[in-house]
Write a protein that holds these residues in place. Sequence first.
Motif, PDB file in Angstrom:
ATOM      1  N   ASN A 101    -117.049 -51.756 -64.321  1.00 23.07           N
ATOM      2  CA  ASN A 101    -117.898 -50.708 -63.709  1.00 23.07           C
ATOM      3  C   ASN A 101    -117.721 -49.527 -63.965  1.00 23.07           C
ATOM      4  OD1 ASN A 101    -118.470 -52.723 -61.843  1.00 23.07           O
ATOM      5  ND2 ASN A 101    -116.577 -52.521 -60.654  1.00 23.07           N
ATOM      6  N   VAL A 102    -118.833 -48.537 -63.791  1.00 22.90           N
ATOM      7  CA  VAL A 102    -118.694 -47.258 -64.084  1.00 22.90           C
ATOM      8  C   VAL A 102    -118.984 -46.355 -62.899  1.00 22.90           C
ATOM      9  CG1 VAL A 102    -119.606 -47.418 -66.409  1.00 22.90           C
ATOM     10  CG2 VAL A 102    -121.163 -47.102 -64.521  1.00 22.90           C
ATOM     11  N   ASP A 103    -118.772 -44.989 -62.823  1.00 20.92           N
ATOM     12  CA  ASP A 103    -118.926 -44.536 -61.388  1.00 20.92           C
ATOM     13  C   ASP A 103    -120.143 -43.757 -61.652  1.00 20.92           C
ATOM     14  OD1 ASP A 103    -118.637 -42.245 -63.255  1.00 20.92           O
ATOM     15  OD2 ASP A 103    -116.499 -41.864 -62.830  1.00 20.92           O
ATOM     16  N   SER A 104    -120.474 -42.659 -60.639  1.00 25.67           N
ATOM     17  CA  SER A 104    -121.846 -42.155 -60.638  1.00 25.67           C
ATOM     18  C   SER A 104    -122.129 -41.311 -61.902  1.00 25.67           C
ATOM     19  CB  SER A 104    -122.006 -41.434 -59.396  1.00 25.67           C
ATOM     20  OG  SER A 104    -120.857 -40.357 -59.395  1.00 25.67           O
ATOM     21  N   ASP A 105    -121.268 -40.728 -62.428  1.00 23.66           N
ATOM     22  CA  ASP A 105    -121.474 -40.190 -63.837  1.00 23.66           C
ATOM     23  C   ASP A 105    -121.381 -41.011 -64.829  1.00 23.66           C
ATOM     24  OD1 ASP A 105    -121.695 -37.582 -62.312  1.00 23.66           O
ATOM     25  OD2 ASP A 105    -119.309 -37.435 -62.272  1.00 23.66           O
ATOM     26  N   GLN A 106    -121.381 -42.142 -64.841  1.00 25.77           N
ATOM     27  CA  GLN A 106    -121.425 -43.121 -66.050  1.00 25.77           C
ATOM     28  C   GLN A 106    -120.017 -43.181 -66.438  1.00 25.77           C
ATOM     29  OE1 GLN A 106    -124.437 -41.595 -65.627  1.00 25.77           O
ATOM     30  NE2 GLN A 106    -124.773 -43.386 -64.126  1.00 25.77           N
ATOM     31  N   GLY A 107    -119.000 -42.586 -66.084  1.00 21.71           N
ATOM     32  CA  GLY A 107    -117.619 -42.820 -66.467  1.00 21.71           C
ATOM     33  C   GLY A 107    -116.838 -43.978 -66.382  1.00 21.71           C
ATOM     34  N   VAL A 108    -116.212 -44.614 -67.155  1.00 14.92           N
ATOM     35  CA  VAL A 108    -115.418 -45.839 -66.757  1.00 14.92           C
ATOM     36  C   VAL A 108    -114.345 -45.796 -65.804  1.00 14.92           C
ATOM     37  CG1 VAL A 108    -113.970 -47.441 -67.835  1.00 14.92           C
ATOM     38  CG2 VAL A 108    -115.956 -46.488 -69.379  1.00 14.92           C
ATOM     39  N   LYS A 109    -114.537 -46.559 -64.635  1.00 16.44           N
ATOM     40  CA  LYS A 109    -113.761 -46.447 -63.718  1.00 16.44           C
ATOM     41  C   LYS A 109    -112.289 -46.906 -63.828  1.00 16.44           C
ATOM     42  CE  LYS A 109    -116.649 -47.003 -59.324  1.00 16.44           C
ATOM     43  NZ  LYS A 109    -117.173 -47.651 -58.289  1.00 16.44           N
ATOM     44  N   HIS A 110    -112.164 -48.237 -64.584  1.00 11.61           N
ATOM     45  CA  HIS A 110    -110.918 -48.794 -64.825  1.00 11.61           C
ATOM     46  C   HIS A 110    -110.740 -49.225 -66.365  1.00 11.61           C
ATOM     47  CE1 HIS A 110    -110.725 -49.527 -60.508  1.00 11.61           C
ATOM     48  NE2 HIS A 110    -111.848 -50.165 -60.425  1.00 11.61           N
ATOM     49  N   PRO A 111    -110.247 -47.989 -66.868  1.00  9.48           N
ATOM     50  CA  PRO A 111    -110.096 -48.263 -68.095  1.00  9.48           C
ATOM     51  C   PRO A 111    -108.869 -48.992 -68.903  1.00  9.48           C
ATOM     52  CG  PRO A 111    -109.178 -46.097 -67.692  1.00  9.48           C
ATOM     53  CD  PRO A 111    -109.952 -46.813 -66.665  1.00  9.48           C
ATOM     54  N   ARG A 112    -108.023 -49.476 -67.803  1.00  4.73           N
ATOM     55  CA  ARG A 112    -106.762 -50.278 -67.868  1.00  4.73           C
ATOM     56  C   ARG A 112    -107.439 -51.785 -68.100  1.00  4.73           C
ATOM     57  NH1 ARG A 112    -101.868 -48.254 -66.204  1.00  4.73           N
ATOM     58  NH2 ARG A 112    -101.976 -45.838 -66.693  1.00  4.73           N
ATOM     59  N   LEU A 113    -108.614 -52.240 -67.746  1.00  7.09           N
ATOM     60  CA  LEU A 113    -109.137 -53.330 -67.907  1.00  7.09           C
ATOM     61  C   LEU A 113    -109.495 -53.611 -69.550  1.00  7.09           C
ATOM     62  CD1 LEU A 113    -109.809 -55.582 -66.142  1.00  7.09           C
ATOM     63  CD2 LEU A 113    -112.274 -54.699 -66.163  1.00  7.09           C
ATOM     64  N   LEU A 114    -109.729 -52.384 -70.106  1.00  6.42           N
ATOM     65  CA  LEU A 114    -109.998 -52.503 -71.570  1.00  6.42           C
ATOM     66  C   LEU A 114    -108.576 -52.842 -72.294  1.00  6.42           C
ATOM     67  CD1 LEU A 114    -112.861 -49.845 -71.852  1.00  6.42           C
ATOM     68  CD2 LEU A 114    -113.033 -52.283 -72.221  1.00  6.42           C
ATOM     69  N   SER A 115    -107.489 -52.002 -71.627  1.00  4.96           N
ATOM     70  CA  SER A 115    -106.384 -52.096 -72.196  1.00  4.96           C
ATOM     71  C   SER A 115    -105.776 -53.659 -72.272  1.00  4.96           C
ATOM     72  CB  SER A 115    -105.154 -51.185 -71.582  1.00  4.96           C
ATOM     73  OG  SER A 115    -105.625 -50.085 -71.444  1.00  4.96           O
ATOM     74  N   LEU A 116    -106.075 -54.163 -71.230  1.00  2.90           N
ATOM     75  CA  LEU A 116    -105.490 -55.539 -70.928  1.00  2.90           C
ATOM     76  C   LEU A 116    -106.399 -56.406 -72.030  1.00  2.90           C
ATOM     77  CD1 LEU A 116    -104.388 -57.905 -69.420  1.00  2.90           C
ATOM     78  CD2 LEU A 116    -106.009 -57.850 -67.755  1.00  2.90           C
ATOM     79  N   THR A 117    -107.794 -56.108 -72.087  1.00  2.04           N
ATOM     80  CA  THR A 117    -108.459 -56.816 -72.990  1.00  2.04           C
ATOM     81  C   THR A 117    -107.925 -56.905 -74.474  1.00  2.04           C
ATOM     82  OG1 THR A 117    -110.416 -56.379 -71.866  1.00  2.04           O
ATOM     83  CG2 THR A 117    -110.787 -57.174 -74.182  1.00  2.04           C
ATOM     84  N   THR A 118    -107.648 -55.391 -74.868  1.00  2.60           N
ATOM     85  CA  THR A 118    -107.002 -55.290 -76.001  1.00  2.60           C
ATOM     86  C   THR A 118    -105.669 -56.195 -76.339  1.00  2.60           C
ATOM     87  OG1 THR A 118    -108.034 -53.069 -76.186  1.00  2.60           O
ATOM     88  CG2 THR A 118    -106.193 -53.670 -77.793  1.00  2.60           C
ATOM     89  N   GLN A 119    -104.796 -56.068 -75.535  1.00  2.00           N
ATOM     90  CA  GLN A 119    -103.556 -56.682 -75.519  1.00  2.00           C
ATOM     91  C   GLN A 119    -103.736 -58.343 -75.473  1.00  2.00           C
ATOM     92  OE1 GLN A 119    -101.720 -55.336 -71.945  1.00  2.00           O
ATOM     93  NE2 GLN A 119    -102.081 -53.073 -72.749  1.00  2.00           N
TER      94      GLN A 119
END
Length: 1164
Positions: free
Chosen positions: A737-755
């Motif tokens: 999900n991204v916020d109204s400014d198109q910034g990533v809301k939950h970057p930890r989801l990407l951290s979990l993906t990497t791990q």
Amino acid sequence: MGERFVVVPVDGGVRVAVEGVHSDAVVSDPAPDTGSSTTGGGTVDDREAGEDSVFESQDPDAVVPILEYNREPNKYGDGVPKENSPFINNTDIDKGNSYDGTNMALFEEEMDSNPMVSSLLNKLANYTNLTQGAQEHEEAEEDEGPKKKAVKSPQMGTFMGVYLPCLQNILGVILFLRLTWIVGTAGILESLAIVALCCSCTMLTAISMSAIATNGVVPAGGSYYMISRSLGPEFGGAVGLCFYLGTTFAGSMYILGTIEILLTYIVPKAAIFVAEKKEDEVDALLNNMRVYGTCCLALMSIVVFVGVKYVNKLALVFLACVILSILAIYAGVIKTIFEPPDFPVCMLGNRTLQNHNFDSCLKMEVIGNMTVTTKLWKLFCDGSEFDATCNEYFINNNVTSIQGIPGLISGVISENMWSVYGPLGMMVENKNLSSFGGSDPAQDIYMPYVVNDITTFFTLLVGIYFPSVTGIMAGSNRSGDLRDAQKSIPIGTIMAIATTSFIYVTCVVLFGACIEGVLLRDKFGDSVKGNLVIGTLSWPSPWVIVIGSFFSCCGAGLQSLTGAPRLLQAIARDGIVPFLQVFGHGKANGEPTWALLLTAGICEIGILIASLDAVAPILSMFFLMCYLFVNLACAVQTLLRTPNWRPRFKYYHWALSFLGMSLCLALMFISSWYYAIVAMVIAGCIYKYIEYRGAEKEWGDGIRGLSLNAARYALIRLEEAPPHTKNWRPQLLVLLNVDSDQGVKHPRLLSLTTQLKAGKGLTIVGNVLEGTYLTKDAEAKRAEQNIKSSMSTEKTKGFCHVVVSSNLRDGFSHLIQSAGLGGMKHNTVLMGWPGTWRQSNDPQSWKNFIETVRETTAAHHALLVAKNVDSFPTNQDRLGEGTIDVWWVVHDGGMLMLLPFLLRQHKVWRKCKMRIFTVAQMDDNSIQMKKDLQMFLYHLRLDAEVEVVEMHDNDISAFTYEKTLVMEQRSQMLKQMQLSRTEREREIQSITDESRSSIRRKNQGAAQGTNLSQQSSLMEDTQEDEAQLIHDRNTASHAAINDKAESGPEQVHMTWTKEKLFTERNRNRECNANVAVRDLFNMKPEWESLNQSNVRRMHTAVKLNEVVVNKSQGAHLVLLNMPGPPKNRGGDENYMEFLEVLLEGLNRVLLVRGGGREVITIYS
């Protein structure tokens, strides 16, 4: 066709002298009166004052438009040098141009990005590159005026622009200083082999280079530009820096050659270090080379710094010196036929003597009727007397004098055919002369013999000779100065190589045919009074060659010190090697000052080596590596058949390029295997550095085309069928999900993906924007850039896919269905838990979540849902001793077993231990179940602690009824009450508060226990054909079990049997009577109306949550089977409540649903 057409400008923009751009178009001329004030409906009278009429003659001083190749790294933001392309999107030049002609009205909205054809052709006709070399100070000042000086169109042809520069660069120091020695040492046959090998290599490279150079315009940068744009920035940077180092060491070699000529042949008395003993001569020479070489380098650097144009003007003088020297050699060879020059070589026995300290080649001579000893006698004896003690070999052998240049028709060619290799210190001997014993090696080193100064062998000579064939890039480096570069470069370069190859071959044969073998092997001409060996052959005087070769080496050194800094500046300005950025700057006129300083510093390293024979193989390596990649670039482009590969030079073939590449590689290891390895390691380090630290570039290079072809080939071969269980790994589609400014809301989801992935397998990060693509295009691109930036920060390797859809529901559906390509599709969906679903005013938020769960099940994809994802560890965290707890309630194909194993591969989770909990029924033997599970894990090769939890059956508590009642009341309220937004939020908050107070009461009064009613309620729900909590029967594999179809390899094994079902049901009816009576008395009237299915599900969620919290509240991560959503969509909100109760009190939870197939196996 009655109409006639004339070319008139359509636009009436103000003509700015700086731009000098006029866009012309072909329009119909309705009347012959060209003086009319109207053209197609637009009036010229409406223009602003001072504007020129389109019909008036143009200013003859108007500037010719030039497409400049700009190398400023930050001008375009990405550091990619771009041309001001006339083809498309060239809004800067045409800005302000108005297209008044009605004939072009259909295209007027596209004129900003797509120019008129007439304007395009005008710009292409006047296209040119800036000339090579930096501007001088006065030129820079002239250009600073309000009106730029018009650039003359290049006029150099093939002969002046390519042929002569290549000739000057190829012929040089090795020809004059080492070729005779190579012929004498290797013999004519092996020397011809060396020449053929090296010249073949450069000819094949020239063919490949011609194909690349004629495939479009080659701006400044020459070979670096060609390789980087053909093979990509990594190869381009690595080879460009190797070419730079080669050019820099070439400068060292030319300076050393200059000093060798100066100190050995022109002014030997200028030596600072003079050897008192013969064995110290080599060291003295090297020290002199270091001192004078450093001074010469400093002087040349100052000359290059002060004015490049003086170097360029002197280039013709230096070239004349080279040509005159070669003509003098051929003239001398012809003269030997009639009158060989007189250069006697003094021999003692068969040994060659250094003829520095004696005049006559005699032991004794008669002067005035008296026999006296000569100076030669004193060199071998301890006195001039006849009875003095002399060297034994001197006494036993006669002194003879032979002619050093016997002449072309003397027959000496037969003696020089074969090689004479030897170790360091070996004496130069003539095998045809007699020699008698008495040699004492310990004493011979002090005697004035001519000896080998280095150990000689074939491969060494190849490395020393190869620099004499380099310089073939000189023409392509000057492409901007050529009238027709695409015609001149191939012809000029190939003709220059053919000419120099002819010169080298004829010189090898003529030297072997004219010069005595011992003189050929005398590297420094010690046997002919210190004359340059090749000079003894020349006509009219040896000084022609000496002076010519001196100026030739000076010129070549200056050219190297001029070209190398510009090459480094070009690489630095491309921005692909971050630490070289400083070398992209220079003086105001573009002179690469910092690059010149670095070049001089590296050049000094070569001068401190001091030996021409040691420096030559070093630069051979770097040039060979450069030529290797030129051949590779041509071969790759030819084999890929990229649409842009259309060279005007047609006489090339990929096989020739591969042959040239193989030859370059072979020559590298033939010359010096250890230097070859060092050069490759340097290039490899630069390649990896650019790959990890350099700026991202897209130059349409062949390596990317090769990657594309390889990927296409692999995808076609990759079957779309599911992989074997042994090869199965989670290929993730991450719904972000991204916020109204198109910034990533939950970057930890990407951290979990990497791990979870550790860089292996496929990762697609998807996002959906609501709207239409036409209106959300910019936002989609911004979101994609932000997601890619977050992926880079979190070190997530994969692809990003942003979809714009009319609603989020359809967007996620499209992603799940269509993400991936061919066999490279995702098999697992990872998403975050919608934590604010209760507070959300829009029920679509949690409805979209449930629909996504349903769709992943229907697509047979596994599903991972991370709750409290923002509390998950980052990639920098290192979790200490702790556990990853797996609650294995139902078998889902082994996903629950596989995920902890994958996580523990990553350094974040490496220290965590794995614990597996499973639920036992009353009839089960818990001890046996534990043993079986331990054996199963042993076969799976997984290390984990095993615990079997027994959930006893007890009656449904009052808390469960209350919880269910609150849930159903809230659901009904949201459906039926038509409240305002504020009132609804207030109502929801009150219900939430009531629910929380109930939880507190439960925690105070409820007794802990185990629960088996979860399993029985599961079976009852199955019988009633209603929604179930734990296992969703919608998947094909589950349906197959229910229908008693044939069990396939993907069958899911259930724990329940019909007998167990009846046993549990009967046992439930025989519950404790006291408890039942108490329950009956506590029953509230509103409880009776509750849906009993919901009550049972809530009971299961509450009891299972109690057990999980009790056992795993301190775990770093809890993995739990995710219940499937109800078949009846009316119970969706209740489903969310069940999950909330199930996960209550747990910090990091990963809900897991299998994809209906086995993903882990005990077999190898």
